[in-house]
Design a protein around this motif. Structure first.
Motif, PDB file in Angstrom:
ATOM      1  N   TRP A   1       0.830  -1.206   0.000  1.00  0.00           N
ATOM      2  CA  TRP A   1       0.000   0.000   0.000  1.00  0.00           C
ATOM      3  C   TRP A   1       0.865   1.258   0.000  1.00  0.00           C
ATOM      4  CZ3 TRP A   1      -4.873   1.753  -0.559  1.00  0.00           C
ATOM      5  CH2 TRP A   1      -5.165   3.040  -0.093  1.00  0.00           C
ATOM      6  N   GLU A   2       1.814   1.323   0.898  1.00  0.00           N
ATOM      7  CA  GLU A   2       2.630   2.525   1.052  1.00  0.00           C
ATOM      8  C   GLU A   2       3.523   2.766  -0.159  1.00  0.00           C
ATOM      9  OE1 GLU A   2       4.509   1.579   4.702  1.00  0.00           O
ATOM     10  OE2 GLU A   2       2.698   1.954   5.903  1.00  0.00           O
TER      11      GLU A   2
ATOM     12  N   CYS B   1       2.822   1.705  -3.370  1.00  0.00           N
ATOM     13  CA  CYS B   1       2.079   1.842  -4.627  1.00  0.00           C
ATOM     14  C   CYS B   1       0.817   2.697  -4.538  1.00  0.00           C
ATOM     15  CB  CYS B   1       1.690   0.458  -5.149  1.00  0.00           C
ATOM     16  SG  CYS B   1       3.084  -0.588  -5.622  1.00  0.00           S
ATOM     17  N   GLN B   2       0.503   3.257  -3.383  1.00  0.00           N
ATOM     18  CA  GLN B   2      -0.810   3.893  -3.233  1.00  0.00           C
ATOM     19  C   GLN B   2      -1.037   5.056  -4.202  1.00  0.00           C
ATOM     20  OE1 GLN B   2      -1.497   6.175   0.380  1.00  0.00           O
ATOM     21  NE2 GLN B   2       0.685   6.055   0.916  1.00  0.00           N
ATOM     22  N   ASN B   3       0.018   5.768  -4.579  1.00  0.00           N
ATOM     23  CA  ASN B   3      -0.147   6.918  -5.473  1.00  0.00           C
ATOM     24  C   ASN B   3       0.490   6.702  -6.844  1.00  0.00           C
ATOM     25  OD1 ASN B   3      -1.557   8.651  -3.615  1.00  0.00           O
ATOM     26  ND2 ASN B   3       0.397   8.844  -2.492  1.00  0.00           N
ATOM     27  N   VAL B   4       0.697   5.434  -7.198  1.00  0.00           N
ATOM     28  CA  VAL B   4       1.309   5.085  -8.481  1.00  0.00           C
ATOM     29  C   VAL B   4       0.236   4.572  -9.436  1.00  0.00           C
ATOM     30  CG1 VAL B   4       3.006   3.635  -9.646  1.00  0.00           C
ATOM     31  CG2 VAL B   4       3.492   4.532  -7.351  1.00  0.00           C
ATOM     32  N   SER B   5       0.253   5.063 -10.648  1.00  0.00           N
ATOM     33  CA  SER B   5      -0.717   4.622 -11.653  1.00  0.00           C
ATOM     34  C   SER B   5      -0.334   3.236 -12.171  1.00  0.00           C
ATOM     35  CB  SER B   5      -0.746   5.621 -12.807  1.00  0.00           C
ATOM     36  OG  SER B   5      -1.646   5.192 -13.807  1.00  0.00           O
ATOM     37  N   ILE B   6      -1.330   2.311 -12.179  1.00  0.00           N
ATOM     38  CA  ILE B   6      -1.120   0.953 -12.653  1.00  0.00           C
ATOM     39  C   ILE B   6      -2.242   0.610 -13.625  1.00  0.00           C
ATOM     40  CG2 ILE B   6      -0.854  -1.477 -12.008  1.00  0.00           C
ATOM     41  CD1 ILE B   6      -0.151  -0.570  -9.180  1.00  0.00           C
ATOM     42  N   SER B   7      -1.899   0.436 -14.893  1.00  0.00           N
ATOM     43  CA  SER B   7      -2.912   0.057 -15.884  1.00  0.00           C
ATOM     44  C   SER B   7      -3.351  -1.387 -15.638  1.00  0.00           C
ATOM     45  CB  SER B   7      -2.337   0.178 -17.298  1.00  0.00           C
ATOM     46  OG  SER B   7      -1.897   1.499 -17.554  1.00  0.00           O
ATOM     47  N   ASP B   8      -4.644  -1.641 -15.850  1.00  0.00           N
ATOM     48  CA  ASP B   8      -5.196  -2.994 -15.633  1.00  0.00           C
ATOM     49  C   ASP B   8      -4.746  -3.550 -14.291  1.00  0.00           C
ATOM     50  OD1 ASP B   8      -6.458  -3.044 -18.161  1.00  0.00           O
ATOM     51  OD2 ASP B   8      -4.558  -3.619 -19.109  1.00  0.00           O
TER      52      ASP B   8
ATOM     53  N   ALA C   1     -13.633   1.350  -3.955  1.00  0.00           N
ATOM     54  CA  ALA C   1     -14.423   2.566  -4.121  1.00  0.00           C
ATOM     55  C   ALA C   1     -14.631   2.931  -5.584  1.00  0.00           C
ATOM     56  CB  ALA C   1     -13.721   3.720  -3.381  1.00  0.00           C
ATOM     57  N   ASN C   2     -13.634   2.679  -6.430  1.00  0.00           N
ATOM     58  CA  ASN C   2     -13.726   3.089  -7.820  1.00  0.00           C
ATOM     59  C   ASN C   2     -13.007   2.072  -8.690  1.00  0.00           C
ATOM     60  OD1 ASN C   2     -13.744   4.310 -10.307  1.00  0.00           O
ATOM     61  ND2 ASN C   2     -12.780   6.227  -9.639  1.00  0.00           N
ATOM     62  N   ASN C   3     -13.752   1.237  -9.351  1.00  0.00           N
ATOM     63  CA  ASN C   3     -13.151   0.163 -10.145  1.00  0.00           C
ATOM     64  C   ASN C   3     -12.398   0.684 -11.354  1.00  0.00           C
ATOM     65  OD1 ASN C   3     -13.423  -2.525  -9.162  1.00  0.00           O
ATOM     66  ND2 ASN C   3     -15.645  -2.301  -9.361  1.00  0.00           N
ATOM     67  N   ASN C   4     -12.674   1.894 -11.793  1.00  0.00           N
ATOM     68  CA  ASN C   4     -12.046   2.427 -12.999  1.00  0.00           C
ATOM     69  C   ASN C   4     -10.752   3.178 -12.715  1.00  0.00           C
ATOM     70  OD1 ASN C   4     -14.163   1.518 -14.707  1.00  0.00           O
ATOM     71  ND2 ASN C   4     -15.430   3.268 -14.058  1.00  0.00           N
ATOM     72  N   ALA C   5     -10.400   3.330 -11.464  1.00  0.00           N
ATOM     73  CA  ALA C   5      -9.194   4.070 -11.106  1.00  0.00           C
ATOM     74  C   ALA C   5      -7.964   3.201 -11.335  1.00  0.00           C
ATOM     75  CB  ALA C   5      -9.274   4.519  -9.651  1.00  0.00           C
ATOM     76  N   SER C   6      -6.774   3.847 -11.363  1.00  0.00           N
ATOM     77  CA  SER C   6      -5.531   3.124 -11.589  1.00  0.00           C
ATOM     78  C   SER C   6      -4.605   3.177 -10.384  1.00  0.00           C
ATOM     79  CB  SER C   6      -4.800   3.695 -12.814  1.00  0.00           C
ATOM     80  OG  SER C   6      -4.489   5.060 -12.613  1.00  0.00           O
ATOM     81  N   LYS C   7      -4.903   4.034  -9.394  1.00  0.00           N
ATOM     82  CA  LYS C   7      -4.081   4.147  -8.202  1.00  0.00           C
ATOM     83  C   LYS C   7      -4.787   3.488  -7.020  1.00  0.00           C
ATOM     84  CE  LYS C   7      -2.053   8.568  -9.677  1.00  0.00           C
ATOM     85  NZ  LYS C   7      -1.849   9.997  -9.317  1.00  0.00           N
ATOM     86  N   LEU C   8      -3.997   2.880  -6.134  1.00  0.00           N
ATOM     87  CA  LEU C   8      -4.598   2.222  -4.973  1.00  0.00           C
ATOM     88  C   LEU C   8      -5.382   3.210  -4.120  1.00  0.00           C
ATOM     89  CD1 LEU C   8      -1.806  -0.208  -3.676  1.00  0.00           C
ATOM     90  CD2 LEU C   8      -3.625  -0.638  -5.317  1.00  0.00           C
ATOM     91  N   ALA C   9      -4.852   4.419  -3.964  1.00  0.00           N
ATOM     92  CA  ALA C   9      -5.512   5.417  -3.123  1.00  0.00           C
ATOM     93  C   ALA C   9      -6.866   5.826  -3.681  1.00  0.00           C
ATOM     94  CB  ALA C   9      -4.611   6.644  -2.965  1.00  0.00           C
TER      95      ALA C   9
ATOM     96  N   SER D   1      -8.815   3.328   2.191  1.00  0.00           N
ATOM     97  CA  SER D   1      -7.754   3.371   3.194  1.00  0.00           C
ATOM     98  C   SER D   1      -6.912   2.109   3.119  1.00  0.00           C
ATOM     99  CB  SER D   1      -8.346   3.499   4.606  1.00  0.00           C
ATOM    100  OG  SER D   1      -9.063   2.315   4.941  1.00  0.00           O
ATOM    101  N   LYS D   2      -5.756   2.158   3.767  1.00  0.00           N
ATOM    102  CA  LYS D   2      -4.906   0.969   3.859  1.00  0.00           C
ATOM    103  C   LYS D   2      -5.633  -0.144   4.605  1.00  0.00           C
ATOM    104  CE  LYS D   2      -1.472   0.887   6.804  1.00  0.00           C
ATOM    105  NZ  LYS D   2      -0.146   1.161   7.432  1.00  0.00           N
ATOM    106  N   THR D   3      -6.439   0.218   5.584  1.00  0.00           N
ATOM    107  CA  THR D   3      -7.186  -0.791   6.337  1.00  0.00           C
ATOM    108  C   THR D   3      -8.128  -1.567   5.431  1.00  0.00           C
ATOM    109  OG1 THR D   3      -7.076   0.521   8.366  1.00  0.00           O
ATOM    110  CG2 THR D   3      -8.792  -1.178   8.244  1.00  0.00           C
ATOM    111  N   ASP D   4      -8.873  -0.858   4.579  1.00  0.00           N
ATOM    112  CA  ASP D   4      -9.779  -1.527   3.642  1.00  0.00           C
ATOM    113  C   ASP D   4      -9.001  -2.414   2.675  1.00  0.00           C
ATOM    114  OD1 ASP D   4     -11.965  -0.404   4.795  1.00  0.00           O
ATOM    115  OD2 ASP D   4     -12.309   1.106   3.249  1.00  0.00           O
ATOM    116  N   PHE D   5      -7.893  -1.879   2.186  1.00  0.00           N
ATOM    117  CA  PHE D   5      -7.078  -2.630   1.229  1.00  0.00           C
ATOM    118  C   PHE D   5      -6.561  -3.939   1.845  1.00  0.00           C
ATOM    119  CE2 PHE D   5      -2.784  -3.543  -0.420  1.00  0.00           C
ATOM    120  CZ  PHE D   5      -3.081  -3.752  -1.761  1.00  0.00           C
TER     121      PHE D   5
END
Length: 631
Positions: free
Chosen positions: A123-124, A126-133, A148-156, A161-165
């Motif tokens: 989490w820490e 990759c949370q703000n790193v863009s990851i395609s697919d 929260a958002n299936n179409n997003a590319s960043k973990l955040a 939250s990290k807890t949810d992840f």
């Protein structure tokens, strides 16, 4: 009759399958890991791995398509992708091997047993790193809800939250599970330098049974089945209590004798209770039937045109016609009997709810029939012998179109048949154990040793090693010992010879290598055994007779089911054996409710005429379970 080592391998596989701390490597699609001579180009695995070069290349392409710009995150994601290649990937991807894209990530917040908090690190990093697919766009089945958002590319953006992840993707290591720490799995097991001083047994029952299954509700009860098809529900005494089996011989749980055909190698072969039996009351039985006596005994002959076998040319065996006798798997239920709560049911109706499988047998031997539920996938597994006839004359074990000599995985919707290991071939009848086998006759043709990639046994013995006079029959497979009762045997695999002349402890050396060293060990009777271990006047020794099978209860204590009764492994000090790890003052108690199956405390059992003699040869057929082709 030549005898084989396969039963011990199967139970070795099954008992490893359930507890990963003593597990043999197994891939997520239930096949054995491959052996590669050099490290894969993308994933850092060599030796045993679940990826070949093509799979390694596909993982690399998947990684490149993610377009991860941050080197730290790229390294983390690469290791997670490569977990598919880990030889223990079956445990890492244990929730849903078909859809689960991320292994269970070690999360130290859930248990102190985790090696490190790799989930938080992921989490820490990759949370703000863009990851395609992204692999992390969907939660694991049975865990925290959707991101929260299936179409997003960043973990955040995907997770609040990290807890949810980590609730979705995290997990811990324990005696029963493993998790992924970013590196290949290593299980911290102690390598045993020497075998135990001996095995201490107590006798707790006089009955002779083929099979023992602990009650799925986790209580101190177990089901015991006989060859004629009678199943009893018995209460198990606590360790050190001086008690015996609590069973009412006049009130069986279910009596299937009207359907079961009993003879030298025929009868009820196995029973399996649905993992959710306590809720749905479903259980299964495998047995043999005679179509000349029972109209429900109807199945296609396993000697047929599909496998180049003509039943009209098969010589009648023991006066019977080919496929007169059949193998059956049927489903029954404990619902609608004594209670609306199946876990409290003391008996069940001997009426089939559903026929799962029926198949005609070409000969009267080597048909096996054990059934078990896979601990991780919930499927029903069925072990089929080679069909008999002496040395598999039609070579059906190596025939990919024949179900004989195979292990089958059955969907309860019964739409397909799968096999436990893709490409796994255990050699019969090309090999018997480590040696090439040469049949006296072969009307079905032969298979060249060069054409098969044989998986050889990890343990075994020659008959001459047991007794120079030839008093050895067949191997009786057991379990990895996981109980706390005898800590000096913990982690070892126990097995025996049918004739009761030997018990062995297989020690994995080094740990988690799949390589075993077998040591023959002595066994003796506890001086305070609640029942005499020998019926001979003046004989205080331990007489087991024939060792038909092993059993395991919900405490992981091990039982020996023999012609002379039911025996249980107890604390070594009760036989004056030395075990430095034993705490003789700590008597372990059974978990779960102590439920008695009946008001009777009688330990007497009905004697079934001819029962002992009938079973002398039975393990011969059971020992053929895994000698054949698994594709």
């Amino acid at each position: 009759m030549t005898l084989h080592r396969s039963l011990v391998f199967f139970f070795l596989l099954l008992s490893c399958f359930a507890l990963s701390s003593w597990a043999l490597p197994l891939c997520s699609d239930s096949r054995a890991p491959l052996k590669v001579n050099s490290t894969l180009s993308f994933c850092p695995y060599k030796g045993k791995t679940c990826c070949d070069t093509m799979e390694d290349s596909n993982l690399k392409k998947q990684f490149q398509a993610m377009n991860i710009s941050d080197k730290g995150c790229a390294s983390v994601v690469q290791s997670i992708l490569c977990a598919k290649c880990d030889p223990f990937s079956s445990d890492l991807f244990r929730d849903n091997s078909d859809q689960q894209s991320v292994p269970i990530l070690c999360n130290s917040t859930t248990s102190a047993n985790s090696t490190k908090d790799f989930c938080s690190e992921t989490w820490e990093t990759c949370q703000n790193v863009s990851i395609s697919d992204s692999l992390f766009a969907a939660s694991l089945q049975g865990r925290v809800g959707a991101p929260a958002n299936n179409n997003a590319s960043k973990l955040a953006d995907l997770w609040q939250s990290k807890t949810d992840f980590c609730n979705a993707f995290g997990g811990d290591s324990s005696n029963e599970t493993v998790c992924f720490s970013g590196e290949p799995v290593t299980l911290n097991e102690t390598t045993h330098d020497k075998p135990p001083h001996g095995l201490c047994l107590e006798k707790i029952g006089n009955g002779s049974y083929l099979n023992m299954v602990p009650h799925p509700d986790g209580s101190n009860r177990a089901f015991f089945s006989t060859q004629p098809g009678v199943v009893f529900l018995a209460g198990l005494p606590d360790q050190d209590s001086g008690g015996v089996l609590d069973v009412d011989p006049s009130s069986p749980f279910v009596d299937l004798t009207d359907e079961v055909h009993v003879d030298i190698e025929f009868g009820m072969m196995g029973m399996a209770f649905h993992p959710k039996f306590a809720q749905n009351g479903r259980f299964f039985a495998s047995f043999n039937c005679d179509k000349s006596k029972w109209p429900g005994c109807t199945g296609r002959c396993s000697c047929n045109s599909d496998v180049n076998c003509d039943p009209s040319k098969v010589t009648p065996d023991s006066g019977s016609q080919p496929c007169q006798f059949q193998t059956v798997i049927a489903e029954y239920t404990a619902n609608g009997t004594s209670s609306s709560d199946p876990s409290k049911a003391k008996n069940a109706t001997p009426k089939e709810v559903r026929r799962i499988f029926t198949m005609g047998l070409p000969f009267t031997s080597h048909h096996a029939g054990q059934i078990l539920f896979g601990p991780s996938d919930g499927y029903l597994y069925f072990m089929m012998g080679d069909g008999g006839g002496g040395a598999d004359p039609y070579n059906l074990s190596q025939n990919k179109k024949s179900l004989l000599g195979k292990i089958m995985r059955l969907d309860d919707t019964y739409e397909e048949v799968d096999l436990i290991t893709k490409g796994g071939n255990y050699g019969w009848r090309v090999y018997e154990g480590l040696d090439l086998f040469h049949p006296d006759s072969s009307p079905g043709g032969n298979t060249s040793a060069k054409s098969v990639n044989t998986i050889f046994p990890v343990m075994g013995y020659n008959h001459s090693e047991v007794d120079s006079s030839g008093k050895s029959a067949s191997i009786t497979g057991g379990y990895f010992y996981r109980s706390e009762t005898d800590p000096c045997v913990a982690g070892m695999y126990l097995y025996a010879d049918l004739y009761g002349n030997g018990v062995w402890a297989g020690i994995e050396t080094p740990a988690n290598s799949g390589n075993f060293v077998s040591n023959r060990i002595t066994f003796s009777c506890a001086g305070d055994s609640p029942m005499k271990c020998s019926d001979s006047p003046g004989d205080t020794g331990l007489s087991l007779g024939y060792i038909f099978s092993f059993g395991e209860d919900n405490n992981k204590d091990i039982y020996l089911l023999t012609s002379n009764g039911v025996f249980r492994v107890v604390r070594p000090s009760r036989c004056k054996l030395t075990c430095s790890k034993e705490n003789s003052t700590a008597a372990r108690r059974n978990p779960g409710p102590s439920v008695s199956p009946s008001s009777s405390s009688s330990s007497c059992y009905r004697h079934i005429n001819g029962f002992h003699g009938s079973l002398v040869v039975l393990l011969v057929s059971l020992s053929l379970i895994l000698v054949a082709l698994l594709v």
